[in-house]
Design a protein around this motif. Structure first.
Motif, PDB file in Angstrom:
ATOM      1  N   VAL A  41       0.835  -1.204   0.000  1.00 51.67           N
ATOM      2  CA  VAL A  41       0.000   0.000   0.000  1.00 51.67           C
ATOM      3  C   VAL A  41       0.871   1.255   0.000  1.00 51.67           C
ATOM      4  N   LYS A  42       1.938   1.235   0.795  1.00 52.82           N
ATOM      5  CA  LYS A  42       2.858   2.364   0.853  1.00 52.82           C
ATOM      6  C   LYS A  42       3.473   2.622  -0.525  1.00 52.82           C
ATOM      7  N   MET A  43       3.922   1.545  -1.188  1.00 50.21           N
ATOM      8  CA  MET A  43       4.525   1.695  -2.509  1.00 50.21           C
ATOM      9  C   MET A  43       3.512   2.225  -3.520  1.00 50.21           C
ATOM     10  N   ALA A  44       2.284   1.712  -3.451  1.00 49.89           N
ATOM     11  CA  ALA A  44       1.248   2.173  -4.375  1.00 49.89           C
ATOM     12  C   ALA A  44       0.973   3.662  -4.178  1.00 49.89           C
ATOM     13  N   ALA A  45       0.904   4.102  -2.923  1.00 51.84           N
ATOM     14  CA  ALA A  45       0.646   5.508  -2.618  1.00 51.84           C
ATOM     15  C   ALA A  45       1.757   6.400  -3.153  1.00 51.84           C
ATOM     16  N   GLU A  46       3.008   5.964  -2.951  1.00 51.09           N
ATOM     17  CA  GLU A  46       4.145   6.767  -3.415  1.00 51.09           C
ATOM     18  C   GLU A  46       4.211   6.832  -4.937  1.00 51.09           C
ATOM     19  N   MET A  47       3.848   5.728  -5.597  1.00 50.09           N
ATOM     20  CA  MET A  47       3.840   5.723  -7.061  1.00 50.09           C
ATOM     21  C   MET A  47       2.751   6.657  -7.603  1.00 50.09           C
ATOM     22  N   ILE A  48       1.584   6.634  -6.986  1.00 48.43           N
ATOM     23  CA  ILE A  48       0.491   7.529  -7.413  1.00 48.43           C
ATOM     24  C   ILE A  48       0.891   8.983  -7.206  1.00 48.43           C
ATOM     25  N   LEU A  49       1.557   9.258  -6.079  1.00 50.56           N
ATOM     26  CA  LEU A  49       2.008  10.616  -5.794  1.00 50.56           C
ATOM     27  C   LEU A  49       3.051  11.065  -6.821  1.00 50.56           C
ATOM     28  N   GLN A  50       4.030  10.204  -7.096  1.00 49.85           N
ATOM     29  CA  GLN A  50       5.068  10.548  -8.074  1.00 49.85           C
ATOM     30  C   GLN A  50       4.468  10.812  -9.449  1.00 49.85           C
ATOM     31  N   GLN A  51       3.517   9.984  -9.826  1.00 45.70           N
ATOM     32  CA  GLN A  51       2.861  10.154 -11.128  1.00 45.70           C
ATOM     33  C   GLN A  51       2.111  11.488 -11.186  1.00 45.70           C
ATOM     34  N   ALA A  52       1.404  11.809 -10.104  1.00 46.27           N
ATOM     35  CA  ALA A  52       0.622  13.057 -10.064  1.00 46.27           C
ATOM     36  C   ALA A  52       1.531  14.280 -10.136  1.00 46.27           C
ATOM     37  N   VAL A  53       2.649  14.231  -9.396  1.00 48.63           N
ATOM     38  CA  VAL A  53       3.586  15.356  -9.406  1.00 48.63           C
ATOM     39  C   VAL A  53       4.220  15.511 -10.787  1.00 48.63           C
TER      40      VAL A  53
END
Length: 373
Positions: free
Chosen positions: A106-118
């Motif tokens: 879940v942590k990795m998924a959240a960070e990937m979504i954040l990186q993609q959004a930024v």
């Protein structure tokens, strides 16, 4: 800088909950819940998240521990890292022993979504900046200073590439842009105006001359493609290619005038090239400067005494047929003597004899001037 907002936090919640079927909370850098599967918890302080932020590490909360803390339930809370900094916290509700294996996923998924959004946000910002820099090229708003060229370099824009200004006017601008965007080359620049799209299109040079035919061929394909895509009209106006950077602004002005004049003189056409409208554009610019009246009111004089429009029609055909009386008489279905009478009548009313080249030019300019107003 704040990277997490409510919209992005809720997106993280929605996407991760589809994976693990557990309630997810996302907290900001202050420990406030800004996204949750339980909407009632949004905007409340999550004490477990506050501890994660303080310690920069994960924090598990058992059922018994949850009773002693504020705004928390049993679960696992992990830091969301971005650029080696904790920018928020993601929490999974449930017995830690049951959900521990989900934590890192879940942590990795959240960070990937954040990186993609930024990344998307940065790309959109770069696109907006590129549009602004392009607009400055078109309008030459002040002198281009060192900061301008620094931004151009950062965005990878090569200003030495030869370009020509092209205006695309389509009925549905946003849909038209979606189609055009896939056809643009890497070095093409664009600006979205209120009712049209302006391109600074990379062009092919043959030695030191612009290969006009290749641009024309490409625009013809675009016109057909846009027409089929939107099933509506489109208009394309093309300026000329100038060698210097300052020439991009001139090319844009040429395209603006070309579109304006072309739509009035040839409304049935789709593509207008500046080279085909130099004379009427010259008149349009003269009118704008307030010196167009010096041409003379010959059109108005004819119209005043030509109730049936025969004289103006005769003069128009006479110009189109380059003064060939046989072709003119044939097109108008009149006798040569009738044509001769009409030409004499035009000369009497305007004091300009259309059978004389210099006089015919002034009559022609007067007609053009009326058409482009």
């Amino acid at each position: 800088m704040r990277f997490l907002n409510q919209s992005l936090a809720q997106e993280i919640v929605n996407r991760t909950m589809k994976i693990i079927k557990r309630n997810i909370n996302v907290m900001n850098e202050k420990g406030v819940i800004i996204g949750s599967g339980d909407k009632k918890r949004i905007d409340s302080i999550h004490e477990g998240a506050v501890r994660v932020i303080e310690t920069q590490s994960g924090f598990e909360i058992s059922g018994s521990e949850a009773e002693t803390l504020q705004g928390v339930k049993a679960g696992i809370n992990l830091p969301i890292n971005f650029h080696e900094k904790v920018v928020g916290v993601i929490g999974i509700t449930g017995d830690p022993d049951e959900i521990r294996n989900y934590g890192e996923l879940v942590k990795m998924a959240a960070e990937m979504i954040l990186q993609q959004a930024v990344l998307i946000d940065e790309m959109q910002w770069d696109e907006r900046l590129k549009e602004e820099l392009t607009s400055q090229l078109l309008h030459r708003a002040g002198n281009l200073d060192s900061l301008y060229f620094e931004r151009v370099k950062r965005l990878g824009i090569n200003l030495d590439i030869p370009r020509v200004a092209i205006i695309l006017k389509v009925q549905n601008q946003s849909q038209g842009y979606k189609w055009i965007r896939d056809k643009l080359e890497k070095d093409d620049l664009y600006v979205m105006d209120h009712d049209h799209i302006v391109l600074l299109k990379k062009v092919v040079m043959s030695q030191t001359e612009w290969d006009y035919s290749k641009t024309l061929n490409q625009m013809e394909k675009w016109a057909v493609g846009l027409g089929n895509y939107q099933e509506t009209y489109c208009k394309i106006a093309v300026g000329t290619c100038h060698p210097a950077l300052e020439g991009l602004s001139e090319s844009y002005q040429e395209a603006v005038y070309t579109l304006n004049v072309g739509e009035k003189l040839d409304p049935h056409k789709t593509i207008y090239f500046y080279e085909d409208y130099k004379l009427p554009i010259f008149l349009a610019r003269a009118n704008q400067l307030g010196i167009g009246e010096e041409i003379g009111p010959y059109f108005q004089k004819l119209k005043q005494h030509d109730k049936k429009g025969e004289l103006l029609e005769t003069l128009a055909v006479f110009i189109e047929e380059n003064g060939d009386v046989n072709k003119v008489a044939g097109r108008l279905f009149i006798h040569r003597n009738t044509l001769r009478y009409r030409l004499v009548r035009i000369a009497e009313l305007t004091n300009k004899d259309p059978r004389k080249i210099k006089d015919l030019l002034e009559l022609y300019l007067s007609i053009l001037q009326n058409q482009i107003k």
